[in-house]
Design an enzyme around this catalytic site. Sequence first.
Site, mmCIF file in Angstrom:
data_model
loop_
_atom_site.group_PDB
_atom_site.id
_atom_site.type_symbol
_atom_site.label_atom_id
_atom_site.label_comp_id
_atom_site.label_asym_id
_atom_site.label_seq_id
_atom_site.Cartn_x
_atom_site.Cartn_y
_atom_site.Cartn_z
ATOM 1 N N TYR A 58 0.824 -1.203 0.000
ATOM 2 C CA TYR A 58 0.000 0.000 0.000
ATOM 3 C C TYR A 58 0.865 1.262 0.000
ATOM 4 O O TYR A 58 1.820 1.404 0.772
ATOM 5 C CB TYR A 58 -0.909 0.011 1.229
ATOM 6 C CG TYR A 58 -1.622 1.332 1.419
ATOM 7 C CD1 TYR A 58 -2.678 1.693 0.583
ATOM 8 C CD2 TYR A 58 -1.223 2.233 2.406
ATOM 9 C CE1 TYR A 58 -3.322 2.909 0.739
ATOM 10 C CE2 TYR A 58 -1.857 3.457 2.568
ATOM 11 C CZ TYR A 58 -2.909 3.783 1.731
ATOM 12 O OH TYR A 58 -3.538 4.988 1.877
ATOM 13 N N GLY A 65 -5.540 5.657 -0.085
ATOM 14 C CA GLY A 65 -6.933 5.739 0.330
ATOM 15 C C GLY A 65 -7.856 5.010 -0.616
ATOM 16 O O GLY A 65 -7.651 3.828 -0.928
ATOM 17 N N HIS A 88 -1.081 16.945 0.158
ATOM 18 C CA HIS A 88 -1.583 16.999 1.528
ATOM 19 C C HIS A 88 -0.999 18.160 2.337
ATOM 20 O O HIS A 88 -1.346 18.330 3.517
ATOM 21 C CB HIS A 88 -1.314 15.664 2.243
ATOM 22 C CG HIS A 88 -2.231 14.569 1.803
ATOM 23 N ND1 HIS A 88 -2.165 14.008 0.548
ATOM 24 C CD2 HIS A 88 -3.258 13.955 2.433
ATOM 25 C CE1 HIS A 88 -3.099 13.084 0.432
ATOM 26 N NE2 HIS A 88 -3.784 13.032 1.563
ATOM 27 N N ASN A 200 2.020 9.917 7.772
ATOM 28 C CA ASN A 200 0.962 9.008 8.187
ATOM 29 C C ASN A 200 1.196 8.570 9.636
ATOM 30 O O ASN A 200 1.618 7.460 9.915
ATOM 31 C CB ASN A 200 0.957 7.796 7.244
ATOM 32 C CG ASN A 200 -0.227 6.891 7.447
ATOM 33 O OD1 ASN A 200 -0.128 5.689 7.250
ATOM 34 N ND2 ASN A 200 -1.357 7.422 7.830
#
Length: 534
Positions: A58, A65, A88, A200
């Site tokens: 991922y 997402g 972001h 994250n």
Amino acid sequence: MTTNENIVVLDGDTLDIPGLRRIAEDDTACEVSPSALARAGKSRAMFEDIVRQDIPVYGVTTGYGEMIYMLVDPSKEVELQTNLVRSHSAGVGPLFARDESRAIVTARLNALAKGHSAVRPELLERLALYLNLGITPAIPEIGSLGASGDLAPLSHIASTVIGEGYVLDGTGKVPTGQVLRKHGIEPLELRFKEGLALINGTSAMTGVGALVADRAMTQVRQAEIVTALVIEALRGSMSPFQPEGHDIARPHQGQIDTAANLRALMRGSLSTVEHSELRKEVAAGKESGKDVTRTKVYLQKAYSLRAIPQILGSVRDTLYHAINKIGIELNSANDNPLFFEGEEIFHGANFHGQPVAFVMDFLTIALTQLGVLSERQSNRLLNRHLSYGLPEFLVTGDPGLNSGFAGAQYPATALIAENRTIGPASTQSVPSNGDNQDVVSMGLISTRNARRVLRNNDTILALEYLAAAQAVDISKRYGDLSPVAKATYDHVRSMVPTLDRDRYMADDLETITAALSRGEFAAAAASAQQSDLR
């Protein structure tokens, strides 16, 4: 964490809040431990081997997402990570203060140093270099949902790593590129997963939360200090603080600690009333036929003077819990995915800020009650019907012509009301990211709320410190005060003179508020009793 006078060593496992504060507030140098760098190198090699085997990972070979189903060619590794950071870096609002930003960077660095995020050692060293050179990312306060971590604020850190975004320069923000050029630093290219690993996680709520929680402990001590001065000024009873009622009868640790602090703070006082003395006074009064009603008052003061260990002790217990949870989070790997030698890739949700969100909301509630107690204690000093003989609003002369502390009470009362409007953020989940992030923590909002109440309380306490010092002047009890109470009174008077006639009051409140925010009264009390408070 290894610390000495000149350096804090980060290893991903042992960072504590005092160590974080030394880096954030005192600009103490830091370095990543050799063992942590070795772990990072080993994890990175293992991770790159997984990528070479075409195993889907991922955020490395997929989109993010809701776009996880879209595969991304490994040759796009730098572009994928860079685009994530740029897209972001969307925080808005006021910037975090310099020490708060440094706390966030420290928390993120320590989380990555744990060794499960598969970033290159060079990235860890770059963050440490920023801290040591004073290159502080400009981080907007608003934009985090607290899951998938503090994406927006941490992206503003990551943007500086690639030479974009802004850093603080003491007066505002300046482009990162020009600061890096000044230091001769080349921006880093983010490789597989490194953009994701940087942003994250929970490091914004955790870094700022660590500062708030530790400063809140100082605030509790300073609330205990002024409470002791109020009790002495009103010639209160020591009975509610006897150890047996806490250590044996109701052994909540916070309650035990607050009661012990109050006994220590009032040690040596000639102004307080001992329970045994009161019994003798009552007996003598009965024998002589005197009215003992006044004496009995000392036995059962109002809750704001009697239930202090139960109230402030509960604030302490809340803080103990919050500090424990924040300490765990500071030393946790809180991004996704995570890598463990010989194990399957962990695709999970350690980025979710629920543990921090809950404790910061709990802290907000506890600090709100601390402010309530302080304002009610001030009210007892200012209300002539409750102050055991002190004049209304502590006016020293010409009441009516002078209003004394009447106006100074209003900001404290207003801030109590304001604190009560600051409700829990951790229950305010709003789905986002195409409903991929369908239950979020709002942990950074919880942290900012606790910080707001903490700051409000300093002003509420400032009124109490000023009123308590004025009560000492009026009662002429200075000579009977304990050593700590004298030091507290002296420190107030070193900044603000006795109110002998009405004057502009905002400056007085602001002066004591600033001293409280710096922890000056806790330091003065510790020096006077030659020991630290619990």
